[in-house]
Design an enzyme around this catalytic site. Sequence first.
Site, PDB file in Angstrom:
ATOM      1  N   ARG A  35       0.861  -1.187   0.000  1.00 13.47           N
ATOM      2  CA  ARG A  35       0.000   0.000   0.000  1.00 13.47           C
ATOM      3  C   ARG A  35       0.897   1.236   0.000  1.00 13.47           C
ATOM      4  O   ARG A  35       1.805   1.344   0.820  1.00 13.47           O
ATOM      5  CB  ARG A  35      -0.904   0.033   1.227  1.00 13.47           C
ATOM      6  CG  ARG A  35      -1.561   1.399   1.404  1.00 13.47           C
ATOM      7  CD  ARG A  35      -2.609   1.432   2.472  1.00 13.47           C
ATOM      8  NE  ARG A  35      -3.817   0.768   2.048  1.00 13.47           N
ATOM      9  CZ  ARG A  35      -5.032   1.031   2.544  1.00 13.47           C
ATOM     10  NH1 ARG A  35      -5.184   1.964   3.462  1.00 13.47           N
ATOM     11  NH2 ARG A  35      -6.094   0.368   2.133  1.00 13.47           N
ATOM     12  N   CYS A  68     -16.299   2.618   1.065  1.00 18.45           N
ATOM     13  CA  CYS A  68     -15.175   1.728   1.377  1.00 18.45           C
ATOM     14  C   CYS A  68     -14.691   1.903   2.812  1.00 18.45           C
ATOM     15  O   CYS A  68     -14.069   1.005   3.366  1.00 18.45           O
ATOM     16  CB  CYS A  68     -14.036   1.957   0.390  1.00 18.45           C
ATOM     17  SG  CYS A  68     -13.501   3.672   0.298  1.00 18.45           S
ATOM     18  N   ASP A 118     -16.969   8.067  -1.474  1.00 15.91           N
ATOM     19  CA  ASP A 118     -15.667   7.888  -0.829  1.00 15.91           C
ATOM     20  C   ASP A 118     -15.254   9.254  -0.285  1.00 15.91           C
ATOM     21  O   ASP A 118     -15.881  10.276  -0.612  1.00 15.91           O
ATOM     22  CB  ASP A 118     -14.657   7.371  -1.884  1.00 15.91           C
ATOM     23  CG  ASP A 118     -13.297   7.029  -1.282  1.00 15.91           C
ATOM     24  OD1 ASP A 118     -13.188   6.941  -0.041  1.00 15.91           O
ATOM     25  OD2 ASP A 118     -12.339   6.855  -2.061  1.00 15.91           O
ATOM     26  N   GLN A 137     -10.524  -3.711  -2.857  1.00 17.12           N
ATOM     27  CA  GLN A 137     -11.770  -3.138  -2.333  1.00 17.12           C
ATOM     28  C   GLN A 137     -12.953  -3.488  -3.239  1.00 17.12           C
ATOM     29  O   GLN A 137     -14.066  -3.733  -2.771  1.00 17.12           O
ATOM     30  CB  GLN A 137     -11.636  -1.618  -2.232  1.00 17.12           C
ATOM     31  CG  GLN A 137     -12.858  -0.929  -1.660  1.00 17.12           C
ATOM     32  CD  GLN A 137     -13.016  -1.130  -0.156  1.00 17.12           C
ATOM     33  OE1 GLN A 137     -12.043  -1.018   0.580  1.00 17.12           O
ATOM     34  NE2 GLN A 137     -14.209  -1.441   0.301  1.00 17.12           N
ATOM     35  N   ARG A 167     -14.026  -7.514   3.125  1.00 15.01           N
ATOM     36  CA  ARG A 167     -12.614  -7.294   2.789  1.00 15.01           C
ATOM     37  C   ARG A 167     -11.800  -8.528   3.178  1.00 15.01           C
ATOM     38  O   ARG A 167     -10.892  -8.949   2.480  1.00 15.01           O
ATOM     39  CB  ARG A 167     -12.034  -6.076   3.534  1.00 15.01           C
ATOM     40  CG  ARG A 167     -12.667  -4.732   3.265  1.00 15.01           C
ATOM     41  CD  ARG A 167     -12.609  -4.317   1.825  1.00 15.01           C
ATOM     42  NE  ARG A 167     -11.298  -4.420   1.227  1.00 15.01           N
ATOM     43  CZ  ARG A 167     -10.254  -3.601   1.438  1.00 15.01           C
ATOM     44  NH1 ARG A 167     -10.374  -2.578   2.231  1.00 15.01           N
ATOM     45  NH2 ARG A 167      -9.101  -3.784   0.819  1.00 15.01           N
ATOM     46  N   HIS A 187      -7.432   0.706  -6.278  1.00 14.49           N
ATOM     47  CA  HIS A 187      -7.674  -0.034  -5.018  1.00 14.49           C
ATOM     48  C   HIS A 187      -8.441  -1.314  -5.374  1.00 14.49           C
ATOM     49  O   HIS A 187      -9.616  -1.468  -5.024  1.00 14.49           O
ATOM     50  CB  HIS A 187      -8.459   0.856  -4.044  1.00 14.49           C
ATOM     51  CG  HIS A 187      -8.469   0.346  -2.641  1.00 14.49           C
ATOM     52  ND1 HIS A 187      -7.667  -0.684  -2.195  1.00 14.49           N
ATOM     53  CD2 HIS A 187      -9.196   0.738  -1.549  1.00 14.49           C
ATOM     54  CE1 HIS A 187      -7.900  -0.900  -0.920  1.00 14.49           C
ATOM     55  NE2 HIS A 187      -8.821  -0.062  -0.508  1.00 14.49           N
TER      56      HIS A 187
HETATM   57  N1   CP Z   1     -11.272   0.538   2.798  1.00 10.35           N
HETATM   58  C1   CP Z   1      -9.968   0.485   3.149  1.00 10.35           C
HETATM   59  O1   CP Z   1      -9.070   0.220   2.357  1.00 10.35           O
HETATM   60  O2   CP Z   1      -9.752   0.725   4.473  1.00 10.35           O
HETATM   61  P1   CP Z   1      -8.341   0.910   5.160  1.00 10.35           P
HETATM   62  O3   CP Z   1      -7.749   2.168   4.619  1.00 10.35           O
HETATM   63  O4   CP Z   1      -8.650   0.992   6.632  1.00 10.35           O
HETATM   64  O5   CP Z   1      -7.488  -0.276   4.834  1.00 10.35           O
HETATM   65  N1  NVA Z   2      -9.707   7.110  -1.705  1.00 12.68           N
HETATM   66  C1  NVA Z   2      -9.354   6.717  -0.369  1.00 12.68           C
HETATM   67  C2  NVA Z   2      -9.644   5.261  -0.148  1.00 12.68           C
HETATM   68  C3  NVA Z   2      -9.374   4.766   1.241  1.00 12.68           C
HETATM   69  C4  NVA Z   2      -9.677   3.321   1.402  1.00 12.68           C
HETATM   70  C5  NVA Z   2      -7.876   7.012  -0.132  1.00 12.68           C
HETATM   71  O1  NVA Z   2      -7.063   6.720  -1.006  1.00 12.68           O
HETATM   72  O2  NVA Z   2      -7.539   7.533   0.935  1.00 12.68           O
END
Ligand code: CP
Ligand code: NVA
Length: 321
Positions: A110, A273, A232, A140, A301, A137
């Site tokens: 990540r 999400c 989101d 997700q 998830r 992502h």
């Molecule tokens: N939805 C999601 O990816 O959550 P986190 O950022 O907590 O992993």
């Molecule tokens: N768009 C958001 C998604 C978090 C799961 C981000 O990248 O912070």
Amino acid sequence: MNLYGKSFLTLKDVTPKEMHELLELSATLKHERKIQKKEGVFGERLKGKQIALIFEKSSTRTRCAFTIGCVDEGGYVEYLGLNDIQLGKKETVEDTARVLGRMFDGIAFRGFEQETVEKLAKYSGVPVWNALTDTYHPTQILAYFLTIKEKFGKLENIKLVYVGDGRNNMANSLMIGSGKMGIHMTIIAPKTLWPEKKIVECSNQYAKESGGSITITDNIHAVEGADVIYTDVWCSMGEEEKAKERIELLSPYQVNKELMKKTKKDTTIFMHCLPAVRGNEVTDDVIEGEQSVVFDEAENRLHTIKAVMVATIGNKETDRS
Ligand code: CP
Ligand code: NVA
């Protein structure tokens, strides 16, 4: 399913058939976990497998899903946070990838750049899973689709409306996934936050093959007929300094009771999400309301990420067919 030994960097990496198979495997794993918990036993699908989690950005759901998913099936997890390793500071991504590839069976990443996760996959020689980048992502979306299937029994012809920041990682992945699965997806966003043309064109191409469609508009009334309303955060991780500007721009796109009514359907579900900024992209009454399935999606998830690991590095032949 022909995913064994492969990376999962974007949804472009899986065919519609493989995506359906991953969702079926997720449902099986979800069911089996209930039995395992009751009987106090662990699975063995990842027994003897070691996975590394490289996280440059924070995470609750994704990190925990990789950890619990792996441990549930007998594997070992090593968490490597931003300040724990040399990645990109004292050591190149390529060298880190080659070192980790000699020690681990799979790597979740990540972070910011999509290019980093692609380099990790290229140089490590083991499956690499995208746990979120600025651009995509993908894991997700699997949780998202599993939840829709649980609620509606299908994905094809579902009308999905994404409201908010139309050019972030979620919007991009959702477009590609919807295009592949025959979903009719609409993005409602102010013109300055519309997605990149290249990703829209690619998703449209998939939609042509699946019978789905992708529509981009700034007209909020396009929520009419939606089976699913999705939103989101208005500022993704790394964009915190844009908060003021985004609130001004996106306030008319807030998901609130009034917007939910505009669907003119009482069966519409609300998804997010998470994490959510209540009072910005969604109001408390919607996220806490009866139409909200955000915590079902959050639980999914775990089962979907477990399915990705099991399909790409798992021990059981039958999970791969
Ligand atoms: N939805 C999601 O990816 O959550 P986190 O950022 O907590 O992993
Ligand atoms: N768009 C958001 C998604 C978090 C799961 C981000 O990248 O912070």
